[in-house]
Design an enzyme around this catalytic site. Structure first.
Site, PDB file in Angstrom:
ATOM      1  N   SER A  99      50.038 -20.180 -22.290  1.00  0.00           N
ATOM      2  CA  SER A  99      50.527 -21.557 -22.415  1.00  0.00           C
ATOM      3  C   SER A  99      50.128 -22.159 -23.752  1.00  0.00           C
ATOM      4  CB  SER A  99      49.999 -22.428 -21.268  1.00  0.00           C
ATOM      5  OG  SER A  99      48.616 -22.714 -21.402  1.00  0.00           O
ATOM      6  N   GLU A 100      48.902 -21.927 -24.188  1.00  0.00           N
ATOM      7  CA  GLU A 100      48.443 -22.484 -25.459  1.00  0.00           C
ATOM      8  C   GLU A 100      49.254 -21.948 -26.634  1.00  0.00           C
ATOM      9  OE1 GLU A 100      45.792 -24.857 -26.303  1.00  0.00           O
ATOM     10  OE2 GLU A 100      46.488 -25.285 -24.275  1.00  0.00           O
TER      11      GLU A 100
END
Length: 298
Positions: free
Chosen positions: A54-55
């Protein structure tokens, strides 16, 4: 240059900052964060690998777009080992539409390095994370705070927006070096995850309201136009190669790229530029060359 983390440390000498004291700032962030909380699928989970995905996806990409890709990517590559074992073509195919293909390749290289070391899990330390390909201090700090719930100094655009808006409202071209002591001083040692969710959501709300405090940051720059850029031509050439899993002749790839340019109202790609883009994609590991044939790397 070594990748280093700014240490979480209390420094009462920083306060007040202008008219704002530490307690009032912290209370306001928690209040605004609760009011504007976003229930995103990668929140509240302990899977460091899923948080890392996600990052990386969220870098320079809108949240709404990432929501469409994150679950699909994890279904295909649910673990570090699965991503390490996947092909470059499979990874890039799932990444299409997110942009910045380098992020996908770096994420895969990081998984390969972890798997090669005989581990099934990402490192649980900041230093261990930044030692992996493509993971910088902000990404590592995000994994530490969100997955491992450890105090970390995490600075990204929405976090930056809050500190600029609250503590430096009249300033211009504020360097991150001026913000970092305040981020470090206020980083929660009891709920790092919740604290940064509050900062992120408050910062996002500021931008939605029409306020964009990040314009006052020394790091602020307008993103260059994508259409017609070298970056756009790179991305299109990767798509052309992905559509030809058995490989495509360079001359045919050049014609296909020229056709895509024509569809966008642009002229043919300069042959020297085409050759330079192909050379870069081969060198970086996106494409492989077999004589005059190009294919996505295995």
């Amino acid at each position: 240059m070594a990748k280093t983390s700014f240490q979480v440390v209390r420094d009462d000498a920083l306060w007040p900052c202008g008219d704002v004291d530490r307690a009032a700032f912290i209370a306001r962030v928690w209040e605004e964060g609760a009011e504007h909380y976003r229930d995103l699928p990668w929140r509240g989970i302990d899977d460091a690998y899923a948080v890392l995905v996600s990052e990386v996806m969220l870098q320079q990409t809108q949240v709404a777009r990432v929501e469409k890709y994150w679950s699909r990517f994890l279904e295909a590559f649910p673990t570090v080992g699965a991503l390490a074992a996947g092909s470059v073509a499979e990874v890039l195919a799932l990444w299409q539409g997110l942009g910045y293909n380098r992020r996908a390749l770096s994420l895969k290289r990081a998984a390969e390095q972890v798997a090669a070391a005989g581990s099934a899990q990402l490192p649980a330390t900041f230093d261990g994370l930044v030692a992996l390909p493509g993971i910088g201090p902000a990404t590592a700090a995000g994994v530490m705070a969100f997955a491992y719930e450890q105090p970390a100094v995490y600075v990204e655009t929405n976090v930056r927006a809050v500190f600029l808006h609250e503590l430096f409202p009249e300033a211009d071209k504020v360097p991150d070096a001026d913000l970092l002591p305040y981020v470090a001083d206020t980083a929660s040692t009891t709920d790092s995850r919740g604290w940064y969710y509050a900062l992120l959501d408050y910062g996002a709300a500021l931008k939605r309201s029409g306020i964009n405090p990040t314009r006052a940051s020394a790091a602020y720059s307008r993103q260059s136009a994508f259409e017609g850029s070298r970056r756009q031509k790179r991305a299109e050439l990767v798509r052309i190669a992905l559509a030809a899993p058995e490989g495509i002749a360079e001359d045919e790839a050049r014609r296909a790229l020229d056709a895509a340019e024509a569809a966008g109202g642009r002229g043919p790609v300069d042959p020297a530029l085409f050759d330079a883009i192909v050379a870069d994609l081969v060198r970086e590991g996106f494409l492989a060359r077999d004589g005059a044939t190009l294919a996505v790397s295995g």
